[in-house]
Structures are given as structure tokens and as C-alpha cells.
Design an enzyme around this catalytic site. Structure first.
Site, PDB file in Angstrom:
ATOM      1  N   TYR B 105      -2.921  12.504   4.169  1.00 36.56           N
ATOM      2  CA  TYR B 105      -4.148  12.659   4.936  1.00 36.56           C
ATOM      3  C   TYR B 105      -3.881  13.517   6.161  1.00 36.56           C
ATOM      4  O   TYR B 105      -2.802  13.468   6.745  1.00 36.56           O
ATOM      5  CB  TYR B 105      -4.655  11.298   5.435  1.00 36.56           C
ATOM      6  CG  TYR B 105      -5.346  10.462   4.391  1.00 36.56           C
ATOM      7  CD1 TYR B 105      -6.726  10.548   4.214  1.00 36.56           C
ATOM      8  CD2 TYR B 105      -4.633   9.581   3.592  1.00 36.56           C
ATOM      9  CE1 TYR B 105      -7.368   9.768   3.286  1.00 36.56           C
ATOM     10  CE2 TYR B 105      -5.276   8.791   2.644  1.00 36.56           C
ATOM     11  CZ  TYR B 105      -6.640   8.892   2.497  1.00 36.56           C
ATOM     12  OH  TYR B 105      -7.281   8.115   1.566  1.00 36.56           O
ATOM     13  N   TYR B 144      -0.550   7.748  -2.765  1.00 37.41           N
ATOM     14  CA  TYR B 144       0.354   7.649  -1.613  1.00 37.41           C
ATOM     15  C   TYR B 144       0.769   6.202  -1.393  1.00 37.41           C
ATOM     16  O   TYR B 144       0.051   5.271  -1.753  1.00 37.41           O
ATOM     17  CB  TYR B 144      -0.281   8.244  -0.355  1.00 37.41           C
ATOM     18  CG  TYR B 144      -1.558   7.579   0.098  1.00 37.41           C
ATOM     19  CD1 TYR B 144      -1.530   6.453   0.913  1.00 37.41           C
ATOM     20  CD2 TYR B 144      -2.791   8.086  -0.301  1.00 37.41           C
ATOM     21  CE1 TYR B 144      -2.702   5.842   1.319  1.00 37.41           C
ATOM     22  CE2 TYR B 144      -3.970   7.477   0.104  1.00 37.41           C
ATOM     23  CZ  TYR B 144      -3.917   6.357   0.902  1.00 37.41           C
ATOM     24  OH  TYR B 144      -5.079   5.755   1.300  1.00 37.41           O
ATOM     25  N   ARG B 154      -1.475   3.442  -3.214  1.00 42.57           N
ATOM     26  CA  ARG B 154      -2.907   3.533  -3.471  1.00 42.57           C
ATOM     27  C   ARG B 154      -3.173   4.419  -4.670  1.00 42.57           C
ATOM     28  O   ARG B 154      -2.600   5.498  -4.786  1.00 42.57           O
ATOM     29  CB  ARG B 154      -3.652   4.147  -2.272  1.00 42.57           C
ATOM     30  CG  ARG B 154      -3.751   3.349  -0.994  1.00 42.57           C
ATOM     31  CD  ARG B 154      -4.459   2.001  -1.083  1.00 42.57           C
ATOM     32  NE  ARG B 154      -5.568   1.829  -2.001  1.00 42.57           N
ATOM     33  CZ  ARG B 154      -6.833   2.180  -1.777  1.00 42.57           C
ATOM     34  NH1 ARG B 154      -7.178   2.773  -0.661  1.00 42.57           N
ATOM     35  NH2 ARG B 154      -7.773   1.936  -2.673  1.00 42.57           N
ATOM     36  N   HIS B 157      -8.002   8.332  -4.924  1.00 41.04           N
ATOM     37  CA  HIS B 157      -9.365   7.932  -4.566  1.00 41.04           C
ATOM     38  C   HIS B 157      -9.965   8.902  -3.568  1.00 41.04           C
ATOM     39  O   HIS B 157      -9.260   9.610  -2.854  1.00 41.04           O
ATOM     40  CB  HIS B 157      -9.390   6.511  -3.991  1.00 41.04           C
ATOM     41  CG  HIS B 157      -8.649   6.370  -2.696  1.00 41.04           C
ATOM     42  ND1 HIS B 157      -7.291   6.180  -2.635  1.00 41.04           N
ATOM     43  CD2 HIS B 157      -9.074   6.403  -1.416  1.00 41.04           C
ATOM     44  CE1 HIS B 157      -6.904   6.100  -1.375  1.00 41.04           C
ATOM     45  NE2 HIS B 157      -7.963   6.237  -0.601  1.00 41.04           N
ATOM     46  N   HIS B 159     -12.932   8.657  -0.499  1.00 48.67           N
ATOM     47  CA  HIS B 159     -13.792   7.766   0.292  1.00 48.67           C
ATOM     48  C   HIS B 159     -15.204   8.344   0.347  1.00 48.67           C
ATOM     49  O   HIS B 159     -15.380   9.545   0.576  1.00 48.67           O
ATOM     50  CB  HIS B 159     -13.275   7.645   1.722  1.00 48.67           C
ATOM     51  CG  HIS B 159     -11.951   6.957   1.828  1.00 48.67           C
ATOM     52  ND1 HIS B 159     -11.840   5.601   2.045  1.00 48.67           N
ATOM     53  CD2 HIS B 159     -10.680   7.421   1.745  1.00 48.67           C
ATOM     54  CE1 HIS B 159     -10.562   5.272   2.101  1.00 48.67           C
ATOM     55  NE2 HIS B 159      -9.828   6.354   1.930  1.00 48.67           N
TER      56      HIS B 159
END
Lengths: 197, 235
Positions: B105, B144, B154, B157, B159
Site C-alpha cells: 500500500y 500481503y 490477506r 482484495h 476496498h
């Protein structure tokens, strides 16, 4: 009864919402739709500032929460087509702040005091709370401690057990005109009242 | 107050306390929620339409380019937003954010040792059209690691945040990818009830795939309905 489609489940906003939802506040290069300033000097009404913190079950300030507020203007009108009482004062009524940029993890909203929205409702601000560790968002409301007569008639406050109502009351802070203090506590003796909307 | 549509369906949404997701322990409200009768406060919500969206906002492969194209697999994410009664949710703002193809991120506190991509930010916006449709171009996010439990990862995905027609319909969720083996181990995904969590998994759709350009994934979302009672009577 007709068959309804099934709602899409909620998921946590996670720890990394900042550049997606509150980019400017956190110093990312992209824009955000709303921040902690709901009203500038052109908006009519009594200027107020809401300052607070979100505390976890160990009374630690939560540094990665996002607080959204939605409120009526000073005349009690929402800037939304479902409010059929004519146009609002130009006030949009939506604010959004992350708790990760203040050194004490506070949120801060500069806005105007909402008028009563009708019926017996006391002036209030609707709050939606998101954070890592919260798989479904939480709803609460801010009422004003200096509106005791209207608060006493408010049906939503009346539905809250008396000993818990104080968690919804923003307290005027005498150090600055218009400043109110209102904290959110996720757990504990003074756990904030959350609503099932 | 409507009992048939418009309420938050707790058979579909995750509980506040979910032990396998450790961060819920100190953050989950512990007392019962207090039901609230819907009035104007709940039946209205922020209105942000097309004016809130710039031309490149829905193209994450282009909205942060500096010196070239972002790395990774280009994808299209599209679908419809409906309410429980099957009506399109029109002109509603969708905000998305995600990791890059390497699972990193842009967020300053993301310490995962995977490269940033100078040409990818991973944030965008769009507004649904009159049929409730939306469409993004982006890069398929990477998996990640996270600290929830030993060897926790995770699943891939994206958000999603939807303002919806009222604050009662507000939704923040995550879209997953079909066949991801990490779904079976992810306490965030598994936090949604069985039978409901599957709605969070997009489907690959060849018809939405642009030849020689990008694979298409379809993710439809259902928001709470309005109920049928006119709001005036509920103020």
C-alpha cells in the site's frame, strides 16, 4: 412478502484507508470529498467545533479510526432530496476525519450547530464510525449538553437507558466559545451508545 | 417503520466481536445496539455526484502515472449497485483503494517489504449510472502479510466505500477474487457469516474482458432498501 436481494456484507475499513478516503488530511497527493471543515464563514448559523477522541477497551486513543458526521443545517434541513422542506442554506452537512494526523489522535470538526430537524427531535449530529478491527461500522449520535429542554423531549434519547445518555452529550468547553468535547468509547463503564439503524 | 426492507441484516454482516480477528477484541462494542426508528436523519445522507469525480478517477492505471505504466496485471472491475428490492442505486459515489501488484500500500505505515510502484497510487472514485452500474480500470492487487496470527496473509482484495442513498445504506466492504486460496484462512473474510461472505467474491467474466487489454471481474453489491413507508410520516 417479496423475496429481497441479500445485502452485501460489510468489511473493515482496515488500517490503510487514509490515501483512499482522507488523502488530503494525511498529505497524499490525491483529493478527498470531505474533511473536518463543514462550514466556512459564508455558512449561516452558530459556529461550533467538535473535538474528541476514540478510545479502545483499554482507554487508549485509537490512531486509525475514521469518523464521519452527517447533520442538518442551522435551520434543521438536510441537503438531501428526501428532505422536502426546500433548499438548505448551501451547507452540505457531511464531514470525514481520520484520527491519525493529530498528535493526540483527536478528531476535529468545524461546523455549525444543527437546528432541530422536526417533530420532537433535539438538535443532533449523526456519526458513522469506521476502524481497523470493526468489521461492521457503528452508528451513534452527538447531542448537545446545553440543550437540556429539547433533549428531554427527544424520542431517541428517551429510548436510551438514562444512565447511558451522557455518552451522547457533547459538553461545552468554556475555554473557547463554540467548542464542544465529545469522546467515543468502544467499551468499558462509559461505553458509547451505538444504534442499530 | 419498514420491517421488510431497510434494516441492517445481521445475517449478512459480520459481528463486532470475532475472536479470530484479534483487533476486534478491544474495539468491538459490547453492549446491545439500541434500535432507532428511522426519521429524516437516517433516511438522508451525503450527496456527492458526478461533480466529485474527475475524468481519470475511475482509471487507477492512469491516475497516478509519473514516468510510465504501473506494473502488474490490468483488470476491469465492474458491476451494479442495487437495493434489496432490486432497484438500481443511481448516482452514488464509490471510492476504492487497494495495494499494488506487489501487495504494497502507498500508506505511510505499511512496512511490508515489497516495492512501491511510482506509477500506481491505488485510489479512485466513480459514480454509478442510471442503471446502478460502475466501472474501474485498475491493477490486480497482490497478497500481503499481516500480524494477526502466525503466517497471516490477506487475500487479494479491493476496498470499496459506497455512500448510498442514505446514511442507513452506507457500506464499506472489500471485494475478493475467485479461487483465492487465502480466503479460507482470512479472519476478515470469514468474519462475514457463512452463506453471506460468498457475496464478497467477484466473478471472472469473459464478456467484460477487453481483448488484448484487461481481464474483467464483476462485483455486484446490494445496499439496504428504503422500505415503502413515505418518510414524511416518520419524521
Amino acid at each position: 412478502m417479496r423475496d429481497l436481494l441479500k445485502q452485501t456484507p460489510s468489511q473493515t475499513v482496515g488500517p490503510y484507508f487514509a490515501y483512499g478516503l482522507t488523502a488530503r488530511q494525511y498529505g497524499y497527493p490525491n483529493s478527498q470529498i470531505a474533511d473536518g471543515t463543514l462550514a466556512d464563514e459564508t455558512v449561516s448559523g452558530t459556529r461550533i467545533r467538535i473535538l474528541g477522541c476514540v478510545f479502545d477497551g483499554e482507554d487508549a486513543p485509537i490512531p486509525d479510526a475514521m469518523v464521519e458526521i452527517w447533520q442538518a443545517d442551522s435551520e434543521g434541513r438536510y441537503a438531501h432530496p428526501a428532505d422536502g422542506r426546500g433548499s438548505n442554506t448551501g451547507f452540505r452537512g457531511f464531514g470525514r476525519q481520520g484520527t491519525g494526523t493529530d498528535s493526540r489522535n483527536r478528531f476535529l470538526f468545524d461546523t455549525v450547530k444543527p437546528g432541530p430537524v422536526g417533530g420532537e427531535a433535539a438538535p443532533h449530529i449523526n456519526v458513522i464510525l469506521f476502524m481497523r478491527g470493526l468489521l461492521s461500522h457503528a452508528y451513534t449520535r452527538i447531542y448537545f449538553a446545553d440543550e437540556s429542554a429539547r433533549n428531554a423531549a427527544d424520542p431517541v434519547l428517551a429510548s436510551v437507558p438514562a444512565e447511558r445518555r451522557a455518552t451522547l452529550l457533547a459538553q461545552p468547553d468554556p475555554s473557547m466559545p463554540g467548542l464542544y468535547r465529545w469522546d467515543i468509547r468502544m467499551q468499558g463503564e462509559r461505553e458509547t451508545v451505538f444504534f442499530d439503524l | 417503520m419498514s420491517d421488510t426492507a431497510g434494516g441492517r441484516d445481521w445475517q449478512s454482516h459480520p459481528p463486532y466481536l470475532f475472536a479470530d480477528y484479534r483487533s476486534t477484541a478491544l474495539r468491538a462494542p459490547t453492549r446491545p445496539l439500541i434500535p432507532i426508528k428511522h426519521c429524516l436523519s437516517e433516511m438522508t445522507g451525503p450527496v456527492y455526484g458526478h461533480e466529485a469525480v474527475a475524468p481519470l478517477d475511475a482509471d487507477l492505471t492512469r491516475n497516478a502515472r509519473r514516468n510510465g505504466e504501473p506494473l502488474g496485471e490490468r483488470i476491469i472491475v465492474t458491476g451494479r449497485v442495487l437495493d434489496e428490492e432490486g432497484r438500481p442505486v443511481r448516482d452514488t459515489l464509490i471510492e476504492v483503494w487497494q495495494a499494488n501488484a506487489a501487495g504494497r500500500y502507498v500508506h505511510l505505515t505499511d512496512r511490508h517489504d515489497a516495492p512501491l510502484d511510482p506509477n500506481f497510487l491505488g485510489a479512485g472514485r466513480c459514480v454509478t449510472d442510471e442503471k446502478g452500474r460502475y466501472r474501474f480500470y485498475t491493477i490486480k492487487p497482490g497478497a500481503y502479510p499481516w500480524a494477526n496470527h502466525a503466517n497471516a496473509w490477506r487475500p487479494l482484495h479491493i476496498h470499496f466505500s459506497l455512500l448510498g442513498p442514505s446514511i442507513a445504506a452506507r457500506l464499506v466492504t472489500q471485494m475478493y477474487f475467485p479461487g483465492d486460496p487465502l480466503l479460507a484462512y482470512d479472519p476478515i473474510y470469514l468474519g462475514a457469516p457463512e452463506g453471506a461472505r460468498e457475496r464478497l467474491v467477484s466473478r471472472f467474466d469473459l464478456a467484460m474482458t477487453e481483448p488484448d487489454f484487461a481481464l474483467g471481474y464483476v462485483f455486484d453489491m446490494v445496499l439496504r432498501g428504503r422500505g415503502e413507508t413515505p418518510f414524511e410520516s416518520r419524521v
